[in-house]
Write a protein that holds these residues in place. Structure first.
Motif, PDB file in Angstrom:
ATOM      1  N   SER A 231      15.949   2.351   8.887  1.00  0.00           N
ATOM      2  CA  SER A 231      16.300   1.429   8.102  1.00  0.00           C
ATOM      3  C   SER A 231      15.507   1.053   6.584  1.00  0.00           C
ATOM      4  O   SER A 231      14.104   1.335   7.133  1.00  0.00           O
ATOM      5  CB  SER A 231      15.994  -0.128   9.137  1.00  0.00           C
ATOM      6  OG  SER A 231      16.452  -1.547   7.444  1.00  0.00           O
ATOM      7  N   ARG A 232      15.732   1.258   6.258  1.00  0.00           N
ATOM      8  CA  ARG A 232      14.858   1.138   4.974  1.00  0.00           C
ATOM      9  C   ARG A 232      14.153   0.060   4.798  1.00  0.00           C
ATOM     10  O   ARG A 232      12.966   0.030   4.113  1.00  0.00           O
ATOM     11  CB  ARG A 232      15.644   0.916   3.635  1.00  0.00           C
ATOM     12  CG  ARG A 232      16.769  -0.508   3.308  1.00  0.00           C
ATOM     13  CD  ARG A 232      17.036  -0.947   2.045  1.00  0.00           C
ATOM     14  NE  ARG A 232      18.156  -1.521   2.308  1.00  0.00           N
ATOM     15  CZ  ARG A 232      18.398  -2.058   0.934  1.00  0.00           C
ATOM     16  NH1 ARG A 232      18.557  -1.556  -0.391  1.00  0.00           N
ATOM     17  NH2 ARG A 232      20.165  -3.669   0.609  1.00  0.00           N
ATOM     18  N   TYR A 233      13.963  -1.549   5.623  1.00  0.00           N
ATOM     19  CA  TYR A 233      13.363  -2.506   5.966  1.00  0.00           C
ATOM     20  C   TYR A 233      12.376  -1.619   6.765  1.00  0.00           C
ATOM     21  O   TYR A 233      11.058  -2.444   6.615  1.00  0.00           O
ATOM     22  CB  TYR A 233      14.371  -3.214   6.421  1.00  0.00           C
ATOM     23  CG  TYR A 233      15.240  -4.011   5.251  1.00  0.00           C
ATOM     24  CD1 TYR A 233      14.472  -4.797   3.929  1.00  0.00           C
ATOM     25  CD2 TYR A 233      16.511  -3.656   5.838  1.00  0.00           C
ATOM     26  CE1 TYR A 233      15.822  -5.203   3.599  1.00  0.00           C
ATOM     27  CE2 TYR A 233      17.891  -3.903   4.817  1.00  0.00           C
ATOM     28  CZ  TYR A 233      17.088  -5.260   4.078  1.00  0.00           C
ATOM     29  OH  TYR A 233      18.067  -5.133   3.092  1.00  0.00           O
ATOM     30  N   SER A 234      12.483  -0.952   7.110  1.00  0.00           N
ATOM     31  CA  SER A 234      11.005  -0.387   8.278  1.00  0.00           C
ATOM     32  C   SER A 234       9.506  -0.236   6.946  1.00  0.00           C
ATOM     33  O   SER A 234       8.868  -0.443   6.596  1.00  0.00           O
ATOM     34  CB  SER A 234      11.593   0.651   8.758  1.00  0.00           C
ATOM     35  OG  SER A 234      10.308   0.995   9.475  1.00  0.00           O
ATOM     36  N   ASP A 235      10.005   0.501   6.344  1.00  0.00           N
ATOM     37  CA  ASP A 235       9.247   1.471   4.331  1.00  0.00           C
ATOM     38  C   ASP A 235       8.580   0.110   4.572  1.00  0.00           C
ATOM     39  O   ASP A 235       7.503  -0.441   4.157  1.00  0.00           O
ATOM     40  CB  ASP A 235       9.752   2.024   3.900  1.00  0.00           C
ATOM     41  CG  ASP A 235       9.549   3.641   4.261  1.00  0.00           C
ATOM     42  OD1 ASP A 235       8.649   3.891   5.723  1.00  0.00           O
ATOM     43  OD2 ASP A 235       9.991   4.590   3.813  1.00  0.00           O
ATOM     44  N   ILE A 236       9.839  -0.583   3.245  1.00  0.00           N
ATOM     45  CA  ILE A 236       9.112  -1.987   2.692  1.00  0.00           C
ATOM     46  C   ILE A 236       8.540  -3.111   3.798  1.00  0.00           C
ATOM     47  O   ILE A 236       7.566  -3.278   2.883  1.00  0.00           O
ATOM     48  CB  ILE A 236      10.405  -2.510   1.984  1.00  0.00           C
ATOM     49  CG1 ILE A 236      11.450  -1.905   1.590  1.00  0.00           C
ATOM     50  CG2 ILE A 236      10.079  -4.033   1.517  1.00  0.00           C
ATOM     51  CD1 ILE A 236      13.053  -1.900   1.271  1.00  0.00           C
ATOM     52  N   GLY A 237       8.464  -3.313   4.844  1.00  0.00           N
ATOM     53  CA  GLY A 237       8.151  -4.124   5.730  1.00  0.00           C
ATOM     54  C   GLY A 237       6.499  -3.592   5.828  1.00  0.00           C
ATOM     55  O   GLY A 237       5.545  -4.437   6.359  1.00  0.00           O
ATOM     56  N   ARG A 238       5.993  -2.205   6.032  1.00  0.00           N
ATOM     57  CA  ARG A 238       4.976  -1.741   6.209  1.00  0.00           C
ATOM     58  C   ARG A 238       4.479  -1.770   4.656  1.00  0.00           C
ATOM     59  O   ARG A 238       3.178  -2.047   4.822  1.00  0.00           O
ATOM     60  CB  ARG A 238       5.023  -0.094   6.497  1.00  0.00           C
ATOM     61  CG  ARG A 238       3.878   0.497   6.567  1.00  0.00           C
ATOM     62  CD  ARG A 238       2.792  -0.260   8.026  1.00  0.00           C
ATOM     63  NE  ARG A 238       2.206   0.364   7.787  1.00  0.00           N
ATOM     64  CZ  ARG A 238       0.556   0.076   7.572  1.00  0.00           C
ATOM     65  NH1 ARG A 238       0.726  -0.578   6.532  1.00  0.00           N
ATOM     66  NH2 ARG A 238      -0.674   0.667   7.661  1.00  0.00           N
ATOM     67  N   PHE A 239       4.621  -1.624   3.424  1.00  0.00           N
ATOM     68  CA  PHE A 239       3.836  -2.300   2.332  1.00  0.00           C
ATOM     69  C   PHE A 239       3.754  -3.201   2.370  1.00  0.00           C
ATOM     70  O   PHE A 239       2.789  -3.340   1.520  1.00  0.00           O
ATOM     71  CB  PHE A 239       5.414  -1.720   1.457  1.00  0.00           C
ATOM     72  CG  PHE A 239       4.468  -1.562   0.017  1.00  0.00           C
ATOM     73  CD1 PHE A 239       3.388  -0.713  -0.638  1.00  0.00           C
ATOM     74  CD2 PHE A 239       4.478  -2.531  -0.632  1.00  0.00           C
ATOM     75  CE1 PHE A 239       3.007   0.228  -1.817  1.00  0.00           C
ATOM     76  CE2 PHE A 239       3.881  -2.856  -1.506  1.00  0.00           C
ATOM     77  CZ  PHE A 239       3.094  -1.998  -1.802  1.00  0.00           C
ATOM     78  N   PHE A 240       4.676  -4.016   2.733  1.00  0.00           N
ATOM     79  CA  PHE A 240       4.103  -5.836   2.327  1.00  0.00           C
ATOM     80  C   PHE A 240       3.949  -6.416   3.956  1.00  0.00           C
ATOM     81  O   PHE A 240       4.057  -7.376   3.709  1.00  0.00           O
ATOM     82  CB  PHE A 240       5.512  -6.285   2.137  1.00  0.00           C
ATOM     83  CG  PHE A 240       5.261  -6.103   0.143  1.00  0.00           C
ATOM     84  CD1 PHE A 240       4.818  -6.527  -0.906  1.00  0.00           C
ATOM     85  CD2 PHE A 240       6.465  -5.315   0.584  1.00  0.00           C
ATOM     86  CE1 PHE A 240       5.449  -6.634  -2.234  1.00  0.00           C
ATOM     87  CE2 PHE A 240       6.959  -5.319  -1.558  1.00  0.00           C
ATOM     88  CZ  PHE A 240       6.755  -5.546  -2.475  1.00  0.00           C
ATOM     89  N   ARG A 241       2.701  -5.928   4.973  1.00  0.00           N
ATOM     90  CA  ARG A 241       2.615  -5.992   5.743  1.00  0.00           C
ATOM     91  C   ARG A 241       1.488  -7.023   5.361  1.00  0.00           C
ATOM     92  O   ARG A 241       0.706  -7.127   4.829  1.00  0.00           O
ATOM     93  CB  ARG A 241       1.543  -5.043   6.349  1.00  0.00           C
ATOM     94  CG  ARG A 241       1.835  -5.112   7.985  1.00  0.00           C
ATOM     95  CD  ARG A 241       1.231  -4.323   8.844  1.00  0.00           C
ATOM     96  NE  ARG A 241       2.019  -3.298   9.549  1.00  0.00           N
ATOM     97  CZ  ARG A 241       2.475  -2.578  10.248  1.00  0.00           C
ATOM     98  NH1 ARG A 241       1.340  -1.908  10.236  1.00  0.00           N
ATOM     99  NH2 ARG A 241       3.583  -1.573  10.657  1.00  0.00           N
ATOM    100  N   ARG A 242       1.154  -7.828   6.264  1.00  0.00           N
ATOM    101  CA  ARG A 242       0.242  -9.306   5.747  1.00  0.00           C
ATOM    102  C   ARG A 242      -0.601  -9.018   6.999  1.00  0.00           C
ATOM    103  O   ARG A 242      -0.945  -9.157   7.977  1.00  0.00           O
ATOM    104  CB  ARG A 242       1.421 -10.264   6.070  1.00  0.00           C
ATOM    105  CG  ARG A 242       2.395 -10.986   5.204  1.00  0.00           C
ATOM    106  CD  ARG A 242       3.219 -12.555   5.828  1.00  0.00           C
ATOM    107  NE  ARG A 242       2.190 -13.899   6.353  1.00  0.00           N
ATOM    108  CZ  ARG A 242       1.957 -14.641   4.779  1.00  0.00           C
ATOM    109  NH1 ARG A 242       2.807 -13.957   4.158  1.00  0.00           N
ATOM    110  NH2 ARG A 242       1.127 -14.834   4.967  1.00  0.00           N
ATOM    111  N   LYS A 243      -1.867  -9.020   6.317  1.00  0.00           N
ATOM    112  CA  LYS A 243      -3.199  -9.188   6.923  1.00  0.00           C
ATOM    113  C   LYS A 243      -4.023  -9.959   6.000  1.00  0.00           C
ATOM    114  O   LYS A 243      -4.275  -9.350   5.406  1.00  0.00           O
ATOM    115  CB  LYS A 243      -3.699  -7.346   6.780  1.00  0.00           C
ATOM    116  CG  LYS A 243      -4.997  -7.446   7.356  1.00  0.00           C
ATOM    117  CD  LYS A 243      -5.589  -5.789   7.655  1.00  0.00           C
ATOM    118  CE  LYS A 243      -6.734  -6.029   8.889  1.00  0.00           C
ATOM    119  NZ  LYS A 243      -7.233  -4.522   8.346  1.00  0.00           N
ATOM    120  N   SER A 244      -4.491 -11.273   6.879  1.00  0.00           N
ATOM    121  CA  SER A 244      -5.272 -11.772   6.467  1.00  0.00           C
ATOM    122  C   SER A 244      -6.952 -11.538   5.632  1.00  0.00           C
ATOM    123  O   SER A 244      -7.694 -11.085   6.381  1.00  0.00           O
ATOM    124  CB  SER A 244      -5.175 -13.375   6.953  1.00  0.00           C
ATOM    125  OG  SER A 244      -6.016 -13.172   8.168  1.00  0.00           O
ATOM    126  N   GLY A 245      -7.153 -12.348   4.787  1.00  0.00           N
ATOM    127  CA  GLY A 245      -8.815 -11.624   4.522  1.00  0.00           C
ATOM    128  C   GLY A 245      -8.620 -10.204   4.212  1.00  0.00           C
ATOM    129  O   GLY A 245      -9.945  -9.617   3.447  1.00  0.00           O
TER     130      GLY A 245
END
Length: 324
Positions: A231-245
């Motif tokens: 899924s194209r959303y796989s790459d996009i999700g990885r790029f915008f992965r949320r990580k606090s701090g």
């Protein structure tokens, strides 16, 4: 840095031997292990004719990576592939010699500047869409020609992958309540997964800040070793992965909107208004994969837990539906 495989340690004589089939006139002057990677082993190699990047593969990810570099070389900025030996006849590993990019990863750049220019995000979105222009009939691991592998079974759809992972090791690291909430969400929201799974495209496979380079005023994508059809959303999700701090918090609304504009400038399939939430939801499967190892770090489990709860929170979906 937690690694998946141990580094492959070598010496100057062995590196010279690996370079000889590529260019026998080269003299190895110096080399250094690049410790930022998590899977394969990379060396910066200085020769009498300049610097090169030598990658030693701990597994069979050399096939999709070399195929992706060859396919994309005239489409977007990727390192030039100079030499590839995947025979594993003289050595237990495959290796490549590629262009050495003397610059910063996006992660390094953001940590130095503490700002994320929207124009940078626009170009990354545009290049991402170019990769996704290659379509497939279904999700699959890829062979040396970037086609679905005949030797390996097809990949399951995103929702099935998540449910399968939840029946295994990752559930040991997550709170039972989180696992139950995620399973319920999958059961009650099949239409979201229908949209995620609607199309299979060529995916980078590890589209994080560390695999985007800024060099000579250009943006390069590197490390395609986990390229696959998904899924194209796989790459996009990885790029915008949320990580606090960390610098991921710099990806504000302007940065997200710029990425979407860049993506839409190329893609024949426009991103919907809730594209970012679909991406976060799709990324859950990759996040769960990070918890399939024994003794996964506690901070990994915490990040995955928080990402899951964010991806299935009803208020976030309602807000995304009204975002243009």
């Amino acid at each position: 840095m937690h690694r998946i495989h141990d580094f492959i340690i070598t010496d100057k004589a062995e590196i010279a031997s690996m370079f000889r089939p590529f260019d026998s006139s080269l003299t190895i002057l110096d080399f250094s292990l690049m410790k930022e990677s998590m899977s394969n082993t990379g060396y910066a190699v200085t020769t009498n004719a300049g610097k090169y990047f030598l990658k030693l593969y701990s597994n069979t990810t050399d096939k999709p990576e070399t195929a992706a570099l060859t396919y994309l070389k005239n489409k977007i900025n990727v390192p030039a592939l100079f030499f590839y030996d995947g025979s594993r006849r003289r050595r237990a590993f495959a290796y490549t010699v590629t262009e050495f990019l003397d610059g910063d990863t996006l992660l390094q750049y953001l940590r130095k500047s503490l700002k994320f220019p929207p124009e940078l995000s626009y170009e990354i979105g545009r290049m991402c869409a170019v990769i996704h222009e290659r379509k497939y009939m279904h999700d699959a691991l890829l062979d040396e020609k970037l086609n679905p592998s005949q030797e390996l079974s097809d990949l399951p759809p995103t929702r099935e992958k998540i449910l399968h992972l939840l029946r295994g090791k990752p559930s040991e690291y997550l709170k039972p309540d989180t696992v139950e909430k995620l399973c319920t969400f999958i059961k009650e929201k099949p239409e979201l997964f229908d949209r995620i799974e609607a199309e299979s495209v060529l995916c980078h496979g590890d589209f994080g800040y560390g695999n985007i380079m800024l060099c000579g005023g250009k943006i390069y994508f590197i490390d395609f070793e986990f390229a696959y059809a998904g899924s194209r959303y796989s790459d996009i999700g990885r790029f915008f992965r949320r990580k606090s701090g960390d610098v991921q918090t710099l990806a504000d609304r302007q940065v997200c909107d710029a990425f979407a504009r860049g993506y839409r400038s190329v893609s024949a399939s426009p991103l919907p208004s809730d594209w970012l939430m679909l991406a976060h939801l799709c990324d859950v499967s990759a996040l769960l994969c990070s918890l399939t190892y024994d003794n996964a770090p506690a901070e990994w489990a915490e990040d995955v837990e928080n990402a899951i709860l964010y991806a299935i929170h009803e208020d976030n979906w309602r807000q995304a539906a009204h975002t243009e």
